[in-house]
Design a protein around this motif. Structure first.
Motif, PDB file in Angstrom:
ATOM      1  N   ALA A   1       1.014  -1.300   0.067  1.00 28.15           N
ATOM      2  CA  ALA A   1      -0.615   0.096  -0.135  1.00 28.15           C
ATOM      3  C   ALA A   1       0.782   1.628   0.101  1.00 28.15           C
ATOM      4  O   ALA A   1       0.442   2.830  -0.176  1.00 28.15           O
ATOM      5  CB  ALA A   1      -0.893  -0.015   1.320  1.00 28.15           C
ATOM      6  N   ASN A   2       1.900   1.583   0.274  1.00 26.74           N
ATOM      7  CA  ASN A   2       2.738   2.356   0.697  1.00 26.74           C
ATOM      8  C   ASN A   2       3.536   2.218  -0.641  1.00 26.74           C
ATOM      9  O   ASN A   2       3.826   3.753  -1.476  1.00 26.74           O
ATOM     10  CB  ASN A   2       3.962   2.483   1.995  1.00 26.74           C
ATOM     11  CG  ASN A   2       3.418   2.625   3.066  1.00 26.74           C
ATOM     12  OD1 ASN A   2       2.575   2.833   3.737  1.00 26.74           O
ATOM     13  ND2 ASN A   2       4.097   1.254   4.097  1.00 26.74           N
ATOM     14  N   ALA A   3       3.865   1.706  -1.412  1.00 29.39           N
ATOM     15  CA  ALA A   3       4.476   1.578  -2.651  1.00 29.39           C
ATOM     16  C   ALA A   3       3.647   2.413  -3.768  1.00 29.39           C
ATOM     17  O   ALA A   3       4.169   3.356  -4.729  1.00 29.39           O
ATOM     18  CB  ALA A   3       5.174  -0.085  -3.619  1.00 29.39           C
ATOM     19  N   GLU A   4       2.269   1.952  -3.418  1.00 31.55           N
ATOM     20  CA  GLU A   4       0.779   2.232  -4.314  1.00 31.55           C
ATOM     21  C   GLU A   4       0.260   4.035  -4.606  1.00 31.55           C
ATOM     22  O   GLU A   4       1.168   4.932  -5.459  1.00 31.55           O
ATOM     23  CB  GLU A   4      -0.132   1.607  -3.691  1.00 31.55           C
ATOM     24  CG  GLU A   4      -1.423   1.948  -4.479  1.00 31.55           C
ATOM     25  CD  GLU A   4      -1.207   1.299  -6.396  1.00 31.55           C
ATOM     26  OE1 GLU A   4      -2.460   2.299  -7.129  1.00 31.55           O
ATOM     27  OE2 GLU A   4      -0.452   1.135  -6.483  1.00 31.55           O
ATOM     28  N   ALA A   5       0.687   4.162  -2.763  1.00 31.87           N
ATOM     29  CA  ALA A   5       0.630   5.481  -1.953  1.00 31.87           C
ATOM     30  C   ALA A   5       2.469   6.436  -2.923  1.00 31.87           C
ATOM     31  O   ALA A   5       1.654   7.850  -3.317  1.00 31.87           O
ATOM     32  CB  ALA A   5       0.578   6.007  -1.017  1.00 31.87           C
ATOM     33  N   LEU A   6       3.365   6.212  -2.987  1.00 29.46           N
ATOM     34  CA  LEU A   6       3.775   6.336  -3.832  1.00 29.46           C
ATOM     35  C   LEU A   6       4.374   6.519  -5.032  1.00 29.46           C
ATOM     36  O   LEU A   6       5.128   7.045  -5.307  1.00 29.46           O
ATOM     37  CB  LEU A   6       4.947   6.180  -2.998  1.00 29.46           C
ATOM     38  CG  LEU A   6       5.795   6.240  -1.634  1.00 29.46           C
ATOM     39  CD1 LEU A   6       7.060   5.751  -1.199  1.00 29.46           C
ATOM     40  CD2 LEU A   6       6.053   8.076  -1.506  1.00 29.46           C
ATOM     41  N   GLY A   7       3.619   5.979  -5.536  1.00 33.47           N
ATOM     42  CA  GLY A   7       3.572   5.941  -6.806  1.00 33.47           C
ATOM     43  C   GLY A   7       5.033   4.738  -7.904  1.00 33.47           C
ATOM     44  O   GLY A   7       5.130   4.940  -9.113  1.00 33.47           O
ATOM     45  N   VAL A   8       5.157   3.831  -7.084  1.00 33.06           N
ATOM     46  CA  VAL A   8       6.572   3.197  -7.472  1.00 33.06           C
ATOM     47  C   VAL A   8       5.895   1.472  -7.747  1.00 33.06           C
ATOM     48  O   VAL A   8       6.647   0.585  -6.995  1.00 33.06           O
ATOM     49  CB  VAL A   8       7.158   2.877  -6.459  1.00 33.06           C
ATOM     50  CG1 VAL A   8       7.591   4.452  -6.748  1.00 33.06           C
ATOM     51  CG2 VAL A   8       7.406   3.060  -5.130  1.00 33.06           C
ATOM     52  N   SER A   9       4.842   1.038  -7.387  1.00 35.62           N
ATOM     53  CA  SER A   9       3.861  -0.239  -7.640  1.00 35.62           C
ATOM     54  C   SER A   9       4.705  -1.198  -8.524  1.00 35.62           C
ATOM     55  O   SER A   9       5.499  -2.022  -8.600  1.00 35.62           O
ATOM     56  CB  SER A   9       2.738  -0.366  -7.256  1.00 35.62           C
ATOM     57  OG  SER A   9       1.993   0.134  -6.466  1.00 35.62           O
ATOM     58  N   SER A  10       5.317  -0.285  -9.379  1.00 33.51           N
ATOM     59  CA  SER A  10       5.516  -1.247 -11.188  1.00 33.51           C
ATOM     60  C   SER A  10       6.711  -1.906 -10.590  1.00 33.51           C
ATOM     61  O   SER A  10       7.453  -2.625 -11.285  1.00 33.51           O
ATOM     62  CB  SER A  10       6.030  -0.456 -11.827  1.00 33.51           C
ATOM     63  OG  SER A  10       6.680   0.668 -11.814  1.00 33.51           O
ATOM     64  N   ARG A  11       8.183  -1.272  -9.755  1.00 32.80           N
ATOM     65  CA  ARG A  11       9.213  -1.071  -8.743  1.00 32.80           C
ATOM     66  C   ARG A  11       9.382  -2.512  -8.276  1.00 32.80           C
ATOM     67  O   ARG A  11      10.555  -2.027  -7.589  1.00 32.80           O
ATOM     68  CB  ARG A  11       9.906  -0.255  -9.185  1.00 32.80           C
ATOM     69  CG  ARG A  11       9.591   0.643 -10.770  1.00 32.80           C
ATOM     70  CD  ARG A  11      10.877   1.115 -10.992  1.00 32.80           C
ATOM     71  NE  ARG A  11      10.823   2.762 -10.584  1.00 32.80           N
ATOM     72  CZ  ARG A  11      11.507   3.406  -9.419  1.00 32.80           C
ATOM     73  NH1 ARG A  11      12.754   2.926  -8.720  1.00 32.80           N
ATOM     74  NH2 ARG A  11      10.806   4.663  -9.163  1.00 32.80           N
ATOM     75  N   PHE A  12       8.372  -1.972  -7.236  1.00 32.00           N
ATOM     76  CA  PHE A  12       8.242  -2.911  -5.875  1.00 32.00           C
ATOM     77  C   PHE A  12       7.463  -4.039  -5.715  1.00 32.00           C
ATOM     78  O   PHE A  12       5.934  -3.462  -6.255  1.00 32.00           O
ATOM     79  CB  PHE A  12       8.267  -1.751  -4.560  1.00 32.00           C
ATOM     80  CG  PHE A  12       8.089  -2.494  -2.816  1.00 32.00           C
ATOM     81  CD1 PHE A  12       8.987  -2.655  -2.479  1.00 32.00           C
ATOM     82  CD2 PHE A  12       7.137  -2.638  -2.672  1.00 32.00           C
ATOM     83  CE1 PHE A  12       8.984  -3.167  -1.475  1.00 32.00           C
ATOM     84  CE2 PHE A  12       6.889  -3.796  -1.590  1.00 32.00           C
ATOM     85  CZ  PHE A  12       7.721  -3.584  -0.913  1.00 32.00           C
ATOM     86  N   SER A  13       7.655  -4.996  -5.374  1.00 36.45           N
ATOM     87  CA  SER A  13       6.914  -6.401  -5.214  1.00 36.45           C
ATOM     88  C   SER A  13       6.888  -7.019  -3.637  1.00 36.45           C
ATOM     89  O   SER A  13       8.313  -6.869  -3.080  1.00 36.45           O
ATOM     90  CB  SER A  13       6.991  -7.142  -6.190  1.00 36.45           C
ATOM     91  OG  SER A  13       8.131  -8.347  -5.822  1.00 36.45           O
ATOM     92  N   ALA A  14       5.937  -7.001  -3.009  1.00 34.27           N
ATOM     93  CA  ALA A  14       5.940  -7.808  -1.735  1.00 34.27           C
ATOM     94  C   ALA A  14       5.612  -9.156  -1.311  1.00 34.27           C
ATOM     95  O   ALA A  14       5.033  -9.408  -2.114  1.00 34.27           O
ATOM     96  CB  ALA A  14       4.606  -6.851  -1.133  1.00 34.27           C
ATOM     97  N   LYS A  15       6.903  -9.841  -0.848  1.00 32.37           N
ATOM     98  CA  LYS A  15       7.041 -11.940  -1.197  1.00 32.37           C
ATOM     99  C   LYS A  15       7.459 -12.024   0.349  1.00 32.37           C
ATOM    100  O   LYS A  15       7.374 -11.464   1.067  1.00 32.37           O
ATOM    101  CB  LYS A  15       8.181 -11.440  -2.258  1.00 32.37           C
ATOM    102  CG  LYS A  15       8.364 -13.055  -2.307  1.00 32.37           C
ATOM    103  CD  LYS A  15       7.797 -13.416  -3.142  1.00 32.37           C
ATOM    104  CE  LYS A  15       8.348 -14.829  -3.275  1.00 32.37           C
ATOM    105  NZ  LYS A  15       7.729 -15.935  -4.540  1.00 32.37           N
ATOM    106  N   LYS A  16       5.869 -12.646   0.308  1.00 34.08           N
ATOM    107  CA  LYS A  16       6.251 -13.603   1.882  1.00 34.08           C
ATOM    108  C   LYS A  16       7.501 -14.731   1.137  1.00 34.08           C
ATOM    109  O   LYS A  16       6.923 -15.384   0.927  1.00 34.08           O
ATOM    110  CB  LYS A  16       4.666 -14.491   1.591  1.00 34.08           C
ATOM    111  CG  LYS A  16       4.226 -15.098   3.428  1.00 34.08           C
ATOM    112  CD  LYS A  16       3.491 -15.472   3.694  1.00 34.08           C
ATOM    113  CE  LYS A  16       3.558 -15.749   4.877  1.00 34.08           C
ATOM    114  NZ  LYS A  16       1.998 -16.650   5.632  1.00 34.08           N
ATOM    115  N   SER A  17       8.051 -14.278   2.472  1.00 28.90           N
ATOM    116  CA  SER A  17       9.130 -15.683   2.739  1.00 28.90           C
ATOM    117  C   SER A  17       9.929 -15.441   4.069  1.00 28.90           C
ATOM    118  O   SER A  17       9.883 -14.627   4.740  1.00 28.90           O
ATOM    119  CB  SER A  17      10.089 -15.446   1.586  1.00 28.90           C
ATOM    120  OG  SER A  17      11.186 -16.716   1.203  1.00 28.90           O
TER     121      SER A  17
END
Length: 284
Positions: free
Chosen positions: A159-175
């Motif tokens: 959600a923070n990546a989306e708000a900052l407009g960088v979702s295309s260059r950030f992915s959240a991964k469960k590991s």
């Protein structure tokens, strides 16, 4: 509750917090009143008689602060490296000391992006996404994966990546550390749990009672996450890559030994604003 003038409400909030022994009473009072009333410092100066209707919400927020809840938990966000990041129950508050890690590795990110046309970053224990998001917002050719075991933290980071407009260059991964990670990265960064289990109960109430325990607990000696990173990083680090780590103020020697035994070289170390050892950078 009836409306109250803004200036009067600010004085009341400051007096309540100061009377309860809150160290930064004036600052916290201003943050809470401005947030819940939708006003600014300029409003307080130019229009102190401005009526505020959200008195009940402000009083409830003051109650929470007096009960020990950190002010940014109440606000639901924390500013970090020029970004406003939402918090959740399973994320640490990103703190100014961690900006030292961003400063330490950002020149490498820029240089790699120029040389390779991309800089791939892996952020272990991403929480709010603070470190990774600071780097990708500062370098347009950087891409980052934020790793966490908490679904709540991953949702917050995304959600923070989306708000900052960088979702295309950030992915959240469960590991769990590297368990589900594929591929190689130019930079691995982490602000891992580094407090020994026995010391957690001695932390300040605001940390012990409101920060997620698994984001604090580094095992019996506080070093277990560093051993996990040192043992697994080689399979995921590009040749010539770096590992940047936040550490506890007294862990420089022990963490350095762990990584040197795993075949890494300490290439730089940095102190925080308080003059404490805070960041180590290792190279292959």
């Amino acid at each position: 509750m009836a409306e109250r003038p803004l200036g009067e409400l600010l004085r009341h909030a400051r007096q309540r917090l100061a009377g309860a022994g809150i160290a930064d009473a004036a600052f916290d009072a201003r943050l809470l009143v401005e947030h819940f009333s939708g006003t600014t410092r300029s409003d307080a100066i130019a229009s102190p008689d401005r009526p505020v209707a959200q008195v009940a919400e402000i009083e409830a927020a003051l109650d929470r602060r007096i009960a020990g809840e950190p002010v940014h938990r109440i606000l639901g966000y924390r500013d970090f490296y020029g970004m406003r990041l939402s918090l959740s129950t399973e994320t640490l508050e990103p703190r100014p000391d961690t900006e030292t890690l961003v400063d330490a590795v950002l020149p490498f990110v820029h240089a790699t992006a120029v040389r390779e046309s991309v800089c791939r970053i892996l952020d272990l224990g991403t929480g709010t996404g603070a470190i990774a998001l600071a780097l990708v917002t500062q370098e347009p050719k950087a891409e980052a994966i934020g790793v966490d075991v908490s679904e709540d933290a991953l949702a917050t980071a995304a959600a923070n990546a989306e708000a900052l407009g960088v979702s295309s260059r950030f992915s959240a991964k469960k590991s769990n550390w590297f368990a589900e990670i594929q591929g190689r990265h130019h930079l691995i960064v982490s602000n891992p749990p580094y407090i020994s289990t026995s010391e957690i109960d001695d932390l300040q109430n605001e940390v012990r009672n409101f920060d997620p325990r698994r984001a604090l607990d580094g095992g019996p000696d506080g070093l277990e996450p560093y051993r996990m990173i040192a043992s697994g990083a080689g399979r995921h680090l590009e040749e010539g890559g770096l590992i940047g780590l936040e550490i506890g103020h007294d862990q420089r020697h022990d963490v350095t030994v762990i990584f040197e035994q795993a075949g890494y070289h300490l290439s730089a170390h940095y102190k925080d604003l308080g003059g404490n050892d805070r960041v180590l950078v290792f190279s292959c």
